[in-house]
Design a protein around this motif. Structure first.
Motif, PDB file in Angstrom:
ATOM      1  N   UNK A  23       0.837  -1.209   0.000  1.00 53.56           N
ATOM      2  CA  UNK A  23       0.000   0.000   0.000  1.00 53.56           C
ATOM      3  C   UNK A  23       0.868   1.253   0.000  1.00 53.56           C
ATOM      4  N   UNK A  24       1.952   1.221   0.757  1.00 55.36           N
ATOM      5  CA  UNK A  24       2.871   2.364   0.810  1.00 55.36           C
ATOM      6  C   UNK A  24       3.498   2.617  -0.560  1.00 55.36           C
ATOM      7  N   UNK A  25       3.980   1.566  -1.223  1.00 55.96           N
ATOM      8  CA  UNK A  25       4.598   1.700  -2.546  1.00 55.96           C
ATOM      9  C   UNK A  25       3.561   2.192  -3.564  1.00 55.96           C
ATOM     10  N   UNK A  26       2.356   1.645  -3.513  1.00 54.20           N
ATOM     11  CA  UNK A  26       1.296   2.098  -4.415  1.00 54.20           C
ATOM     12  C   UNK A  26       0.951   3.567  -4.164  1.00 54.20           C
ATOM     13  N   UNK A  27       1.074   3.998  -2.917  1.00 51.86           N
ATOM     14  CA  UNK A  27       0.847   5.409  -2.595  1.00 51.86           C
ATOM     15  C   UNK A  27       1.885   6.308  -3.248  1.00 51.86           C
ATOM     16  N   UNK A  28       3.132   5.848  -3.287  1.00 48.15           N
ATOM     17  CA  UNK A  28       4.175   6.619  -3.968  1.00 48.15           C
ATOM     18  C   UNK A  28       3.910   6.667  -5.473  1.00 48.15           C
ATOM     19  N   UNK A  29       3.447   5.574  -6.050  1.00 46.01           N
ATOM     20  CA  UNK A  29       3.133   5.574  -7.481  1.00 46.01           C
ATOM     21  C   UNK A  29       2.010   6.573  -7.763  1.00 46.01           C
ATOM     22  N   UNK A  30       0.987   6.573  -6.931  1.00 49.14           N
ATOM     23  CA  UNK A  30      -0.108   7.536  -7.092  1.00 49.14           C
ATOM     24  C   UNK A  30       0.403   8.966  -6.941  1.00 49.14           C
ATOM     25  N   UNK A  31       1.280   9.198  -5.981  1.00 48.90           N
ATOM     26  CA  UNK A  31       1.846  10.538  -5.752  1.00 48.90           C
ATOM     27  C   UNK A  31       2.665  10.979  -6.969  1.00 48.90           C
ATOM     28  N   UNK A  32       3.450  10.045  -7.535  1.00 51.86           N
ATOM     29  CA  UNK A  32       4.228  10.363  -8.732  1.00 51.86           C
ATOM     30  C   UNK A  32       3.341  10.800  -9.884  1.00 51.86           C
ATOM     31  N   UNK A  33       2.237  10.098 -10.076  1.00 55.19           N
ATOM     32  CA  UNK A  33       1.287  10.468 -11.134  1.00 55.19           C
ATOM     33  C   UNK A  33       0.648  11.818 -10.828  1.00 55.19           C
ATOM     34  N   UNK A  34       0.244  12.026  -9.576  1.00 52.91           N
ATOM     35  CA  UNK A  34      -0.412  13.281  -9.179  1.00 52.91           C
ATOM     36  C   UNK A  34       0.510  14.483  -9.355  1.00 52.91           C
ATOM     37  N   UNK A  35       1.813  14.263  -9.216  1.00 53.69           N
ATOM     38  CA  UNK A  35       2.771  15.360  -9.370  1.00 53.69           C
ATOM     39  C   UNK A  35       3.225  15.533 -10.815  1.00 53.69           C
ATOM     40  N   UNK A  79       4.234  13.035 -13.047  1.00 52.85           N
ATOM     41  CA  UNK A  79       5.103  12.011 -13.620  1.00 52.85           C
ATOM     42  C   UNK A  79       4.338  11.127 -14.586  1.00 52.85           C
ATOM     43  N   UNK A  80       5.021  10.679 -15.612  1.00 52.69           N
ATOM     44  CA  UNK A  80       4.416   9.815 -16.619  1.00 52.69           C
ATOM     45  C   UNK A  80       4.958   8.404 -16.443  1.00 52.69           C
ATOM     46  N   UNK A  81       4.058   7.452 -16.206  1.00 51.38           N
ATOM     47  CA  UNK A  81       4.456   6.051 -16.063  1.00 51.38           C
ATOM     48  C   UNK A  81       4.728   5.488 -17.450  1.00 51.38           C
ATOM     49  N   UNK A  82       5.950   5.002 -17.655  1.00 46.49           N
ATOM     50  CA  UNK A  82       6.303   4.398 -18.943  1.00 46.49           C
ATOM     51  C   UNK A  82       6.228   2.879 -18.886  1.00 46.49           C
ATOM     52  N   UNK A  83       6.341   2.329 -17.679  1.00 45.62           N
ATOM     53  CA  UNK A  83       6.308   0.884 -17.483  1.00 45.62           C
ATOM     54  C   UNK A  83       5.674   0.606 -16.132  1.00 45.62           C
ATOM     55  N   UNK A  84       4.817  -0.413 -16.072  1.00 40.32           N
ATOM     56  CA  UNK A  84       4.250  -0.833 -14.790  1.00 40.32           C
ATOM     57  C   UNK A  84       3.214   0.133 -14.268  1.00 40.32           C
ATOM     58  N   UNK A  85       3.255   0.319 -12.948  1.00 32.80           N
ATOM     59  CA  UNK A  85       2.342   1.262 -12.317  1.00 32.80           C
ATOM     60  C   UNK A  85       1.208   0.630 -11.548  1.00 32.80           C
ATOM     61  N   UNK A  86       1.168  -0.684 -11.493  1.00 30.05           N
ATOM     62  CA  UNK A  86       0.068  -1.328 -10.789  1.00 30.05           C
ATOM     63  C   UNK A  86       0.468  -2.677 -10.224  1.00 30.05           C
ATOM     64  N   UNK A  87      -0.520  -3.533 -10.107  1.00 31.80           N
ATOM     65  CA  UNK A  87      -0.271  -4.898  -9.645  1.00 31.80           C
ATOM     66  C   UNK A  87      -0.178  -5.803 -10.869  1.00 31.80           C
ATOM     67  N   UNK A 140       8.018  -0.258 -11.852  1.00 30.57           N
ATOM     68  CA  UNK A 140       7.407   0.956 -12.378  1.00 30.57           C
ATOM     69  C   UNK A 140       8.485   1.985 -12.694  1.00 30.57           C
ATOM     70  N   UNK A 141       8.428   2.523 -13.909  1.00 31.76           N
ATOM     71  CA  UNK A 141       9.381   3.549 -14.335  1.00 31.76           C
ATOM     72  C   UNK A 141       8.616   4.821 -14.654  1.00 31.76           C
ATOM     73  N   UNK A 142       9.103   5.930 -14.079  1.00 29.83           N
ATOM     74  CA  UNK A 142       8.530   7.252 -14.321  1.00 29.83           C
ATOM     75  C   UNK A 142       9.448   8.088 -15.199  1.00 29.83           C
ATOM     76  N   UNK A 143       8.864   8.824 -16.136  1.00 28.48           N
ATOM     77  CA  UNK A 143       9.552   9.853 -16.903  1.00 28.48           C
ATOM     78  C   UNK A 143       8.854  11.175 -16.594  1.00 28.48           C
ATOM     79  N   UNK A 144       9.395  12.248 -17.125  1.00 31.25           N
ATOM     80  CA  UNK A 144       8.815  13.591 -16.947  1.00 31.25           C
ATOM     81  C   UNK A 144       8.771  14.008 -15.480  1.00 31.25           C
ATOM     82  N   UNK A 145       9.810  13.622 -14.734  1.00 31.98           N
ATOM     83  CA  UNK A 145       9.960  14.076 -13.351  1.00 31.98           C
ATOM     84  C   UNK A 145      11.337  14.722 -13.216  1.00 31.98           C
ATOM     85  N   UNK A 146      11.481  15.520 -12.184  1.00 33.65           N
ATOM     86  CA  UNK A 146      12.799  16.069 -11.891  1.00 33.65           C
ATOM     87  C   UNK A 146      13.127  15.730 -10.442  1.00 33.65           C
TER      88      UNK A 146
END
Length: 167
Positions: free
Chosen positions: A22-34, A36-44, A57-63
């Motif tokens: 749940x904690x890791x999924x929360x970070x993925x949601x936070x990355x999207x909300x900020x 970030x673009x998920x290029x791979x993965x992002x779920x279960x 899960x790999x994010x692009x468009x983040x700094x």
């Protein structure tokens, strides 16, 4: 392969608990909300209804200001951050409150070693990351103090005392 941690073919096992997933999924949601673009993965992962699995899960468009770039997630989440040159890459890596482990990926291993020496982290690999069980392991900054494994870890169990004696 995502699967049972006891299966030799597995490269990504489950999180340690439901709360961890749940904690890791929360970070993925936070990355999207900020933004970030998920290029791979992002779920279960499909077909993994038993166990606490999260897709790599790999994010692009983040700094480096993104939450997912600044905090220790302890899950299969990676932020790809562009950099201008080698000095900028090292500055981005060192602009962190944490320093547990890292990797440098390059076609020039000697240059990779030079970069690895400049990154502030407890352990680092060049074109790999597989800690040696007889080498000291531990982080720097807010990633902990002390070392596990290797002879340096014995210091955690020692208490030094200085005794002065006069004539």
């Amino acid at each position: 392969m995502i699967g049972d941690a006891l299966d030799e073919r597995t490269t990504i096992g489950p999180m340690v608990s439901s709360a961890h997933r749940t904690r890791v999924e929360g970070y993925i949601a936070k990355g999207k909300a900020e933004g970030g673009r998920v290029t791979t993965g992002g779920g279960r992962p499909d077909g993994r209804d038993v166990g606490w699995f999260v897709e790599p899960t790999i994010f692009a468009d983040v700094d480096n200001s993104a939450t997912i770039s600044r905090e220790e997630i302890f899950g299969p989440v990676l932020s790809v951050i562009p950099y201008a040159d080698e000095a900028d890459a090292v500055a981005i890596a060192n602009d962190s409150d944490f320093g547990l482990g890292g990797t440098v990926w390059t076609t020039d291993p000697d240059r990779g070693m030079a970069v690895a020496r400049r990154v502030e982290t407890g352990t680092i690999g060049v074109n790999t990351y597989l800690p040696d069980p007889v080498a000291p392991y531990g982080g720097v900054k807010a990633s902990g103090i002390g070392r596990e494994l290797g002879p340096e870890a014995l210091g955690n169990y020692q208490q030094f005392k200085t005794i002065y004696r006069g004539a």
